[in-house]
Design a protein around this motif. Structure first.
Motif, PDB file in Angstrom:
ATOM      1  N   ILE A 400     -46.655  21.689  54.893  1.00 27.92           N
ATOM      2  CA  ILE A 400     -47.812  22.401  55.426  1.00 27.92           C
ATOM      3  C   ILE A 400     -48.761  22.717  54.271  1.00 27.92           C
ATOM      4  N   ILE A 401     -50.039  22.406  54.437  1.00 24.27           N
ATOM      5  CA  ILE A 401     -51.034  22.695  53.408  1.00 24.27           C
ATOM      6  C   ILE A 401     -52.198  23.424  54.062  1.00 24.27           C
ATOM      7  N   THR A 402     -52.563  24.557  53.487  1.00 21.91           N
ATOM      8  CA  THR A 402     -53.675  25.353  54.009  1.00 21.91           C
ATOM      9  C   THR A 402     -54.564  25.823  52.860  1.00 21.91           C
ATOM     10  N   GLY A 403     -55.696  26.394  53.221  1.00 24.58           N
ATOM     11  CA  GLY A 403     -56.591  27.027  52.266  1.00 24.58           C
ATOM     12  C   GLY A 403     -56.426  28.534  52.305  1.00 24.58           C
ATOM     13  N   ALA A 404     -56.573  29.178  51.154  1.00 27.37           N
ATOM     14  CA  ALA A 404     -56.411  30.630  51.086  1.00 27.37           C
ATOM     15  C   ALA A 404     -57.451  31.358  51.922  1.00 27.37           C
ATOM     16  N   ASP A 405     -58.617  30.732  52.145  1.00 30.57           N
ATOM     17  CA  ASP A 405     -59.675  31.365  52.922  1.00 30.57           C
ATOM     18  C   ASP A 405     -59.638  30.991  54.401  1.00 30.57           C
ATOM     19  N   ASP A 406     -58.563  30.360  54.819  1.00 26.73           N
ATOM     20  CA  ASP A 406     -58.368  30.023  56.234  1.00 26.73           C
ATOM     21  C   ASP A 406     -57.640  31.207  56.879  1.00 26.73           C
ATOM     22  N   ASP A 407     -58.356  31.994  57.685  1.00 29.71           N
ATOM     23  CA  ASP A 407     -57.797  33.249  58.196  1.00 29.71           C
ATOM     24  C   ASP A 407     -56.952  33.073  59.454  1.00 29.71           C
ATOM     25  N   LYS A 408     -56.698  31.827  59.855  1.00 24.03           N
ATOM     26  CA  LYS A 408     -55.802  31.574  60.982  1.00 24.03           C
ATOM     27  C   LYS A 408     -54.562  30.815  60.529  1.00 24.03           C
ATOM     28  N   ALA A 409     -54.776  29.626  59.979  1.00 26.89           N
ATOM     29  CA  ALA A 409     -53.636  28.778  59.639  1.00 26.89           C
ATOM     30  C   ALA A 409     -52.732  29.406  58.589  1.00 26.89           C
ATOM     31  N   THR A 410     -53.339  29.996  57.567  1.00 26.38           N
ATOM     32  CA  THR A 410     -52.507  30.546  56.491  1.00 26.38           C
ATOM     33  C   THR A 410     -51.661  31.736  56.956  1.00 26.38           C
ATOM     34  N   PRO A 411     -52.243  32.763  57.560  1.00 31.87           N
ATOM     35  CA  PRO A 411     -51.402  33.898  57.970  1.00 31.87           C
ATOM     36  C   PRO A 411     -50.391  33.561  59.062  1.00 31.87           C
ATOM     37  N   TRP A 412     -50.743  32.658  59.989  1.00 26.19           N
ATOM     38  CA  TRP A 412     -49.782  32.335  61.040  1.00 26.19           C
ATOM     39  C   TRP A 412     -48.591  31.558  60.487  1.00 26.19           C
ATOM     40  N   ASN A 413     -48.821  30.682  59.527  1.00 27.55           N
ATOM     41  CA  ASN A 413     -47.693  29.992  58.916  1.00 27.55           C
ATOM     42  C   ASN A 413     -46.841  30.930  58.079  1.00 27.55           C
ATOM     43  N   GLU A 414     -47.465  31.948  57.502  1.00 22.56           N
ATOM     44  CA  GLU A 414     -46.694  32.982  56.803  1.00 22.56           C
ATOM     45  C   GLU A 414     -45.724  33.660  57.766  1.00 22.56           C
ATOM     46  N   LYS A 415     -46.176  33.886  59.001  1.00 26.71           N
ATOM     47  CA  LYS A 415     -45.318  34.516  59.995  1.00 26.71           C
ATOM     48  C   LYS A 415     -44.168  33.603  60.424  1.00 26.71           C
ATOM     49  N   ASN A 453     -45.239  17.699  43.406  1.00 29.77           N
ATOM     50  CA  ASN A 453     -43.889  17.138  43.361  1.00 29.77           C
ATOM     51  C   ASN A 453     -42.872  18.148  42.844  1.00 29.77           C
ATOM     52  N   GLY A 454     -43.317  19.025  41.948  1.00 32.33           N
ATOM     53  CA  GLY A 454     -42.419  20.070  41.453  1.00 32.33           C
ATOM     54  C   GLY A 454     -41.930  20.960  42.572  1.00 32.33           C
ATOM     55  N   TYR A 455     -42.820  21.291  43.505  1.00 31.88           N
ATOM     56  CA  TYR A 455     -42.412  22.132  44.641  1.00 31.88           C
ATOM     57  C   TYR A 455     -41.598  21.326  45.652  1.00 31.88           C
ATOM     58  N   LEU A 456     -41.995  20.093  45.892  1.00 34.73           N
ATOM     59  CA  LEU A 456     -41.242  19.267  46.840  1.00 34.73           C
ATOM     60  C   LEU A 456     -39.833  18.970  46.331  1.00 34.73           C
ATOM     61  N   ASP A 457     -39.684  18.878  45.027  1.00 36.23           N
ATOM     62  CA  ASP A 457     -38.372  18.572  44.440  1.00 36.23           C
ATOM     63  C   ASP A 457     -37.403  19.753  44.488  1.00 36.23           C
ATOM     64  N   LYS A 458     -37.867  20.923  44.908  1.00 38.39           N
ATOM     65  CA  LYS A 458     -36.979  22.080  45.011  1.00 38.39           C
ATOM     66  C   LYS A 458     -35.985  21.935  46.160  1.00 38.39           C
ATOM     67  N   GLY A 459     -36.206  20.927  46.994  1.00 36.67           N
ATOM     68  CA  GLY A 459     -35.222  20.618  48.026  1.00 36.67           C
ATOM     69  C   GLY A 459     -35.424  21.309  49.351  1.00 36.67           C
ATOM     70  N   GLY A 460     -36.515  22.016  49.522  1.00 35.65           N
ATOM     71  CA  GLY A 460     -36.772  22.640  50.816  1.00 35.65           C
ATOM     72  C   GLY A 460     -37.124  21.597  51.861  1.00 35.65           C
ATOM     73  N   ASN A 461     -36.622  21.788  53.067  1.00 32.71           N
ATOM     74  CA  ASN A 461     -37.041  20.864  54.123  1.00 32.71           C
ATOM     75  C   ASN A 461     -38.395  21.265  54.690  1.00 32.71           C
ATOM     76  N   ILE A 462     -38.804  22.525  54.442  1.00 34.41           N
ATOM     77  CA  ILE A 462     -40.163  22.963  54.788  1.00 34.41           C
ATOM     78  C   ILE A 462     -40.821  23.466  53.509  1.00 34.41           C
ATOM     79  N   THR A 463     -41.965  22.888  53.172  1.00 32.83           N
ATOM     80  CA  THR A 463     -42.736  23.311  52.007  1.00 32.83           C
ATOM     81  C   THR A 463     -44.117  23.725  52.481  1.00 32.83           C
ATOM     82  N   PHE A 464     -44.575  24.879  52.015  1.00 33.22           N
ATOM     83  CA  PHE A 464     -45.845  25.453  52.448  1.00 33.22           C
ATOM     84  C   PHE A 464     -46.682  25.739  51.206  1.00 33.22           C
ATOM     85  N   LEU A 465     -47.758  24.958  51.024  1.00 35.04           N
ATOM     86  CA  LEU A 465     -48.635  25.081  49.866  1.00 35.04           C
ATOM     87  C   LEU A 465     -50.014  25.556  50.299  1.00 35.04           C
ATOM     88  N   THR A 466     -50.635  26.367  49.461  1.00 32.25           N
ATOM     89  CA  THR A 466     -51.972  26.889  49.764  1.00 32.25           C
ATOM     90  C   THR A 466     -52.875  26.724  48.545  1.00 32.25           C
TER      91      THR A 466
END
Length: 495
Positions: A400-415, A453-466
């Motif tokens: 999942i990739i979002t922008g910090a100024d996206d006031d819908k996608a970012t907070p809902w994925n945090e939830k 790739n550093g974050y993807l290599d941590k082995g999470g099956n769900i990765t959320f980047l902003t």
């Protein structure tokens, strides 16, 4: 597709608006109508009348017509050059950057790239703006060449500067104008003299436009289910190797790329491919060289999923379309083309991927959650879902990739993060906000690639980047260009 692609993006009554409003005047009358930039009018020698694939009468020796050479970017469709068609091969030694005077008509006022229900970009009354030629060469087809080197052919390519930042919003229509200001020599030594005639790519059936990575798609396909009286319009990209002899014996990955709500309503199949790069980026030649795949993108007539988590039957119909392709019975390739007629397409069931932006990302999340057995992975750009509806994603592979100024996608994925973790997911959610400046130029992403790739290599099956400082619209224009994200998607194989 025919050799010269023709796109009917302009309604019949407006096809020759603005700069080409004087069609029917002789060349002398047109010259008298010129203003300072020389592109206010077009001559009666219109591309829609020249000889070629469409079988119209030949124009005789010399220049036959011109074609806008475009590419779909994160900022919309941009004009990157003009193909000047002659009747015979041209000697590249006779060409120079000032051989032609070239211009691009700006998009109509009110046009907003990415939203086809806004103003028609070609309904412009403005004059063409001059655009400098940065490279000139000869090609055998109306297309840009990555090496910018001449080969034997009858098309002179006048190439323009490309935006380094592919997220910059376009200001172009797809109408262009050109005059031949210097003599041009043919390969056999004949000379085609300079002329004051102003050429336009506008014609009776729309503008003559070639769009890199888009013209290879088959548009206006229909999936249907007579038992439910259900249907869905879609476009499909068939890999080059499938179109070669024996290609029907190979199984291909499938990418379902779902566009946003802006391509619904008044949108067309063409606009789902040209208003944003959500689907078309996967079909670019360089991308297919790296990750050959079948791509499908639906064209909806309404918003499929709203911000109240309600959805239409088009969502499930989209899954039924994917399901039908997985049966390996699809044989609806263009019956007029020998390279695909009656071929049966095979899909690798372990390599089915889902991606989209905004409404398309919301739809992708829903489809993955409701049909967890189908998708190997999902690349979700700025989409969100109600946490309780997508619990099953805890056992799937999602970036999942979002922008910090996206006031819908970012907070809902945090939830969603704690819900997925409680359901057994291993989630990678860095506190760091990535720098969007590292995305462009696309051939200079090494620092960003190492970070992702550093974050993807941590082995999470769900990765959320902003990414810092990016809003909802900006996410569509930027994030599909993250090479590490696209590479990650194709590395996933369903067990």
């Amino acid at each position: 597709m025919t050799e010269v692609s023709r796109r009917g993006f302009v309604a019949a009554g407006a096809a020759l608006a603005g700069a080409v409003s004087t069609v029917g005047l002789g060349a002398r009358e047109v010259r008298d109508a010129e203003t300072g930039n020389g592109f206010t009018s077009a001559s009666s020698a219109m591309p829609g009348d020249f000889g070629g694939p469409d079988g119209h009468k030949s124009r005789g020796p010399g220049l036959q017509g011109i074609h806008a050479l475009c590419e779909v970017t994160g900022g919309g469709e941009k004009v990157y050059g003009i193909a000047v068609e002659y009747d015979v091969n041209i000697d590249p030694a006779s060409l120079a950057p000032d051989t032609y005077r070239t211009g691009v008509f700006p998009a109509a006022k009110g046009f907003f790239p990415g939203m086809p229900q806004s103003h028609d970009k070609n309904a412009t009354t403005a004059d063409a703006k001059p655009r400098a030629v940065t490279a000139i060469y000869v090609n055998a087809e109306p297309a840009l060449r990555p090496d910018r080197k001449s080969v034997a052919g009858m098309y002179v390519i006048a190439e323009f500067q490309h935006d380094t930042d592919l997220s910059l919003p376009t200001t172009d229509s797809d109408k262009v104008a050109l005059t031949q200001d210097k003599n041009v020599r043919t390969a056999s030594g004949d000379v085609y003299a300079a002329s004051e005639t102003i050429w336009s790519n506008a014609g009776q059936r729309g503008n003559s436009v070639v769009i890199r990575g888009v013209d290879a798609w088959e548009q206006n396909h229909w999936w249907w289910d007579d038992t439910r009286s259900a249907w869905l319009e879609y476009s499909i990209y068939l890999p080059k190797s499938f179109l070669k002899e024996g290609g029907e014996h190979k199984s291909y990955p499938l990418v379902l790329a779902i566009t946003h709500s802006g391509t619904s309503y008044d949108g067309t199949c063409a606009q789902t491919l040209t208003e944003q790069c959500i689907a078309s980026i996967w079909s670019l030649p360089e991308e297919q060289d790296r990750h050959e795949c079948v791509i499908i993108t639906p064209r909806y007539e309404r918003t499929t999923m709203n911000d109240y988590w309600e959805h239409t039957y088009d969502v499930e119909n989209t899954y039924r379309l994917v399901e039908s392709l997985l049966k390996n019975t699809w044989n609806y390739g263009n019956p007029n083309l020998d390279d695909r007629r009656d071929k049966v397409l095979k899909i690798d069931p372990k390599r089915v991927y889902c991606t989209g932006w905004s409404m398309g990302a919301m739809t992708s999340l829903w489809l993955m959650a409701k049909h967890p057995q189908t998708f190997a992975a999902g690349l979700i750009i700025a989409g969100q879902q109600r946490p309780s509806d997508v619990v099953t994603l805890a056992n799937q592979k999602v970036l999942i990739i979002t922008g910090a100024d996206d006031d819908k996608a970012t907070p809902w994925n945090e939830k969603c993060m704690p819900v997925w973790e409680r359901a057994g997911a291993k989630v990678t959610r860095p506190a760091e906000r990535l720098d969007p400046a590292l995305i462009f130029p696309v051939d200079g992403q090494q620092e960003l690639t190492d970070q992702v790739n550093g974050y993807l290599d941590k082995g999470g099956n769900i990765t959320f980047l902003t990414f810092a400082g990016v809003d909802h619209i900006g996410s569509a224009r930027k994030f599909f260009y993250i090479k590490a994200a696209r590479d990650w998607l194709f590395q996933q194989v369903k067990s």
